[in-house]
Design an enzyme around this catalytic site. Structure first.
Site, PDB file in Angstrom:
ATOM      1  N   ASN A 114     -29.512 -10.554  26.364  1.00  0.00           N
ATOM      2  CA  ASN A 114     -29.653  -9.114  26.641  1.00  0.00           C
ATOM      3  C   ASN A 114     -30.842  -8.818  27.555  1.00  0.00           C
ATOM      4  O   ASN A 114     -30.721  -8.065  28.520  1.00  0.00           O
ATOM      5  CB  ASN A 114     -29.779  -8.321  25.335  1.00  0.00           C
ATOM      6  CG  ASN A 114     -28.547  -8.466  24.459  1.00  0.00           C
ATOM      7  OD1 ASN A 114     -27.553  -9.055  24.876  1.00  0.00           O
ATOM      8  ND2 ASN A 114     -28.614  -7.956  23.239  1.00  0.00           N
ATOM      9  N   HIS A 160     -18.897  27.610  59.344  1.00  0.00           N
ATOM     10  CA  HIS A 160     -17.479  27.751  58.956  1.00  0.00           C
ATOM     11  C   HIS A 160     -16.577  27.031  59.970  1.00  0.00           C
ATOM     12  O   HIS A 160     -15.420  27.396  60.133  1.00  0.00           O
ATOM     13  CB  HIS A 160     -17.059  29.225  58.879  1.00  0.00           C
ATOM     14  CG  HIS A 160     -18.003  30.092  58.103  1.00  0.00           C
ATOM     15  ND1 HIS A 160     -17.822  30.403  56.777  1.00  0.00           N
ATOM     16  CD2 HIS A 160     -19.181  30.689  58.462  1.00  0.00           C
ATOM     17  CE1 HIS A 160     -18.819  31.179  56.356  1.00  0.00           C
ATOM     18  NE2 HIS A 160     -19.676  31.354  57.362  1.00  0.00           N
ATOM     19  N   ASN A 290      -7.020   5.847  66.463  1.00  0.00           N
ATOM     20  CA  ASN A 290      -7.449   6.654  65.318  1.00  0.00           C
ATOM     21  C   ASN A 290      -8.848   6.274  64.837  1.00  0.00           C
ATOM     22  O   ASN A 290      -9.207   5.097  64.855  1.00  0.00           O
ATOM     23  CB  ASN A 290      -6.460   6.468  64.162  1.00  0.00           C
ATOM     24  CG  ASN A 290      -5.044   6.835  64.563  1.00  0.00           C
ATOM     25  OD1 ASN A 290      -4.829   7.854  65.218  1.00  0.00           O
ATOM     26  ND2 ASN A 290      -4.090   5.993  64.201  1.00  0.00           N
ATOM     27  N   GLU A 295     -12.560   7.719  58.565  1.00  0.00           N
ATOM     28  CA  GLU A 295     -11.708   8.186  57.461  1.00  0.00           C
ATOM     29  C   GLU A 295     -12.000   7.364  56.211  1.00  0.00           C
ATOM     30  O   GLU A 295     -12.062   7.878  55.093  1.00  0.00           O
ATOM     31  CB  GLU A 295     -10.231   8.069  57.847  1.00  0.00           C
ATOM     32  CG  GLU A 295      -9.848   9.030  58.976  1.00  0.00           C
ATOM     33  CD  GLU A 295      -8.599   8.587  59.722  1.00  0.00           C
ATOM     34  OE1 GLU A 295      -7.661   8.074  59.095  1.00  0.00           O
ATOM     35  OE2 GLU A 295      -8.569   8.740  60.953  1.00  0.00           O
ATOM     36  N   TYR A 322     -28.021  -2.937  22.336  1.00  0.00           N
ATOM     37  CA  TYR A 322     -27.043  -3.573  23.213  1.00  0.00           C
ATOM     38  C   TYR A 322     -25.625  -3.376  22.704  1.00  0.00           C
ATOM     39  O   TYR A 322     -25.368  -3.475  21.501  1.00  0.00           O
ATOM     40  CB  TYR A 322     -27.314  -5.086  23.332  1.00  0.00           C
ATOM     41  CG  TYR A 322     -26.272  -5.775  24.199  1.00  0.00           C
ATOM     42  CD1 TYR A 322     -26.407  -5.830  25.580  1.00  0.00           C
ATOM     43  CD2 TYR A 322     -25.112  -6.314  23.630  1.00  0.00           C
ATOM     44  CE1 TYR A 322     -25.444  -6.408  26.381  1.00  0.00           C
ATOM     45  CE2 TYR A 322     -24.131  -6.905  24.422  1.00  0.00           C
ATOM     46  CZ  TYR A 322     -24.305  -6.947  25.803  1.00  0.00           C
ATOM     47  OH  TYR A 322     -23.347  -7.518  26.585  1.00  0.00           O
ATOM     48  N   GLN A 327     -21.876  -4.711  29.860  1.00  0.00           N
ATOM     49  CA  GLN A 327     -21.449  -5.734  30.808  1.00  0.00           C
ATOM     50  C   GLN A 327     -20.629  -5.096  31.947  1.00  0.00           C
ATOM     51  O   GLN A 327     -20.710  -5.519  33.092  1.00  0.00           O
ATOM     52  CB  GLN A 327     -20.622  -6.781  30.069  1.00  0.00           C
ATOM     53  CG  GLN A 327     -20.078  -7.893  30.952  1.00  0.00           C
ATOM     54  CD  GLN A 327     -19.399  -8.969  30.118  1.00  0.00           C
ATOM     55  OE1 GLN A 327     -20.063  -9.701  29.408  1.00  0.00           O
ATOM     56  NE2 GLN A 327     -18.089  -9.047  30.182  1.00  0.00           N
ATOM     57  N   LYS A 330     -22.079  -3.693  35.275  1.00  0.00           N
ATOM     58  CA  LYS A 330     -22.528  -4.639  36.303  1.00  0.00           C
ATOM     59  C   LYS A 330     -21.656  -4.571  37.556  1.00  0.00           C
ATOM     60  O   LYS A 330     -22.158  -4.424  38.666  1.00  0.00           O
ATOM     61  CB  LYS A 330     -22.494  -6.049  35.693  1.00  0.00           C
ATOM     62  CG  LYS A 330     -23.124  -7.113  36.500  1.00  0.00           C
ATOM     63  CD  LYS A 330     -23.510  -8.325  35.655  1.00  0.00           C
ATOM     64  CE  LYS A 330     -22.425  -8.753  34.693  1.00  0.00           C
ATOM     65  NZ  LYS A 330     -22.891  -9.810  33.776  1.00  0.00           N
TER      66      LYS A 330
HETATM   67  N1  ARG Z   1     -22.632 -11.232  30.034  1.00  0.00           N
HETATM   68  C1  ARG Z   1     -23.276 -10.408  29.094  1.00  0.00           C
HETATM   69  C2  ARG Z   1     -23.522  -9.004  29.683  1.00  0.00           C
HETATM   70  O1  ARG Z   1     -23.483  -8.868  30.860  1.00  0.00           O
HETATM   71  C3  ARG Z   1     -24.582 -10.997  28.702  1.00  0.00           C
HETATM   72  C4  ARG Z   1     -25.155 -10.420  27.479  1.00  0.00           C
HETATM   73  C5  ARG Z   1     -24.366 -10.813  26.300  1.00  0.00           C
HETATM   74  N2  ARG Z   1     -25.002 -10.367  25.124  1.00  0.00           N
HETATM   75  C6  ARG Z   1     -24.357 -10.260  23.943  1.00  0.00           C
HETATM   76  N3  ARG Z   1     -25.049  -9.789  22.966  1.00  0.00           N
HETATM   77  N4  ARG Z   1     -23.111 -10.618  23.810  1.00  0.00           N
HETATM   78  O2  ARG Z   1     -23.746  -8.060  28.978  1.00  0.00           O
END
Ligand code: ARG
Length: 452
Positions: A114, A160, A290, A295, A322, A327, A330
């Site tokens: 984490n 406008h 174009n 666009e 957490y 995840q 990301k």
């Molecule tokens: N791949 C996981 C994420 O991006 C890593 C952390 C996982 N932690 C857990 N407590 N399962 O969150």
């Protein structure tokens, strides 16, 4: 029941692939940062005053040598993450254990994935924001160059979308540049939020070891540690969302520029000429060129707005601490960064290649465009403004065409057609470049100290 073996236990293959998601691919972007974060953690562990020591100074330097090799292979694109690794963190640990044996098994002491992933993401974002700021500066520079080149060429100013008042290419181009440069403040706010180190918060509740969090933070070049361990675990996702919100606003600014380019390059306006190589054609209509690029800037803006919304939506319903939901934040910020950065680069190229058609620009100056100027001349002769306004409004057919160049020259106050301060833009752009270079140099120095 058939299961797959992972470092954290045996798991049903479908569950494994659902929970692993895109990590084996997305995490490749984090591989270098994961090694750097680990190098700082191991250095700090080796300095920690416990007996027996968790890792000795000698062991720490062995680990760092190995991490340097993984960094090289990650940079060369040779580092891979297996589904059974689940993510980059366990892929790196597996590799260190394969090469260093028992020593590899020690590196995760006092750490959780984490805080590990949180620090990886922050290092990655820091690097990406610097690159992004350079690209913001480059696009602004393209607009400023375009504006300087055609500075006093008259262009009808519109409200406008209707003809409003005399304006210029200089005002149009540098106006867009200024909107883009202003976005640096939002990006810097995201940078500042990101510039704190979560390492040592472990799973979100700390560990019963005398971790020196100040030390890891400083080894990695962060401004400070994220103080509260629980807060540090919750900051994940918030950090990415702050960045995505800044990207969304920047994209919204870029999208307005795109829309202007699309409209003013329509043959009906014809103000801007687009290089043919920057346009794409039609499979049926042979005459078509174009402005697809612009666009797509619009549509990609919609995507980035959606990414920011997705990220905030993921957070708002999550309890503290957490949760695996994090995840999924990301991929969102990574996609947002990639879209925004590509957009900045393609737009700079496009503006560099864009030309103007002076005749078409001047043809836009219908008599009505001078109405306000005419009323203001009456004011100069002593008529109160509202009277002058009505005198012109009641006699619109009496307006005649005037010299657009004279009108452009007549507005000399700050920021108007003849009052643009090009140094103001140039200084802002070079300040951004300098600040990025300084921060990159500082970071590289830190990395040299950490990894040798
Ligand atoms: N791949 C996981 C994420 O991006 C890593 C952390 C996982 N932690 C857990 N407590 N399962 O969150």
């Amino acid at each position: 029941m058939k299961t797959e073996k992972t470092i954290t236990g045996n798991v049903d293959p479908d569950v494994l692939s659902y929970t692993v998601g895109d990590d084996p691919i997305l995490d490749l972007e984090l591989a270098v940062w994961d090694c750097i974060g680990t190098a700082a953690h191991v250095t700090m562990l080796s300095e920690m005053s416990v007996t027996p020591s968790v890792v000795t100074a000698d062991e720490a330097s062995k680990v760092k040598k190995e991490l340097a090799k993984i960094i090289e292979s990650a940079k060369a694109g040779d580092f891979t993450i297996e589904e059974s690794d689940q993510d980059v963190h366990m892929a790196v640990e597996r590799r260190l254990t394969e090469t260093l044996g028992d020593l590899g098994k020690k590196i995760h002491t006092g750490r959780s994935r984490n805080d590990q992933v949180a620090v990886d993401v922050r290092l990655h974002i820091k690097d990406q924001i610097l690159a992004l700021e350079e690209e913001v500066a480059a696009l602004s520079n393209s607009l400023v160059e375009f504006g300087k080149k055609y500075n006093l060429v008259p262009m009808v100013g519109r409200t406008h979308l209707q003809p409003a008042m005399p304006s210029s290419i200089g005002v149009w181009a540098s106006g867009h540049a200024e909107m883009i440069l202003d976005q640096i403040s939002n990006i810097e706010a995201a940078y500042k939020i990101n510039d704190a180190c979560p390492l040592g918060s472990a799973a979100g509740y700390g560990v019963p070891l005398p971790l020196n969090r100040e030390r890891t933070s400083s080894l990695l070049g962060f401004a400070r540690p994220l103080h509260n361990v629980f807060g540090a675990s919750m900051a994940r996702g918030e950090d990415e969302s702050a960045l995505l919100c800044a990207l969304a606003q920047l994209m919204a600014v870029l999208s307005r520029l795109a829309q202007d380019v699309i409209i003013f390059s329509m043959p009906e306006f014809g103000y801007f000429t687009l290089p043919r190589a920057y346009c794409t054609g039609s499979s049926i209509m042979p005459q078509k060129y174009n402005p697809d690029v612009m666009e797509l800037v619009r549509s990609k803006t919609a995507t980035v707005l959606g990414l920011a919304t997705s990220s905030l939506s993921m957070l708002h319903a999550m309890p503290g601490g957490y949760n695996r939901d994090l995840q999924d934040c990301k991929g969102l910020y990574m996609k947002g960064l990639s879209i925004t950065r590509t957009t900045l680069r393609i737009m700079a190229k496009f503006i560099d290649g864009m030309g103007i058609d002076e005749e078409k620009l001047r043809a836009g100056f219908i008599p009505g465009v001078f109405a306000t100027d005419v009323a203001l001349r009456k004011v100069a002769e002593g008529t109160p403004w509202r009277e002058a306004y009505h005198a012109v409004r009641d006699n619109l057919e009496a307006l005649s065409s005037e010299d657009p160049d004279a009108a452009v020259q007549a507005k000399t106050h700050e920021g108007a057609t003849a009052g643009l301060n090009w140094n103001f833009y140039e200084n802002r752009i070079s300040d951004i470049s300098k600040s990025v270079t300084d921060r990159r140099n500082d970071f590289n120095k830190k990395m040299e100290e950490l990894l040798g």
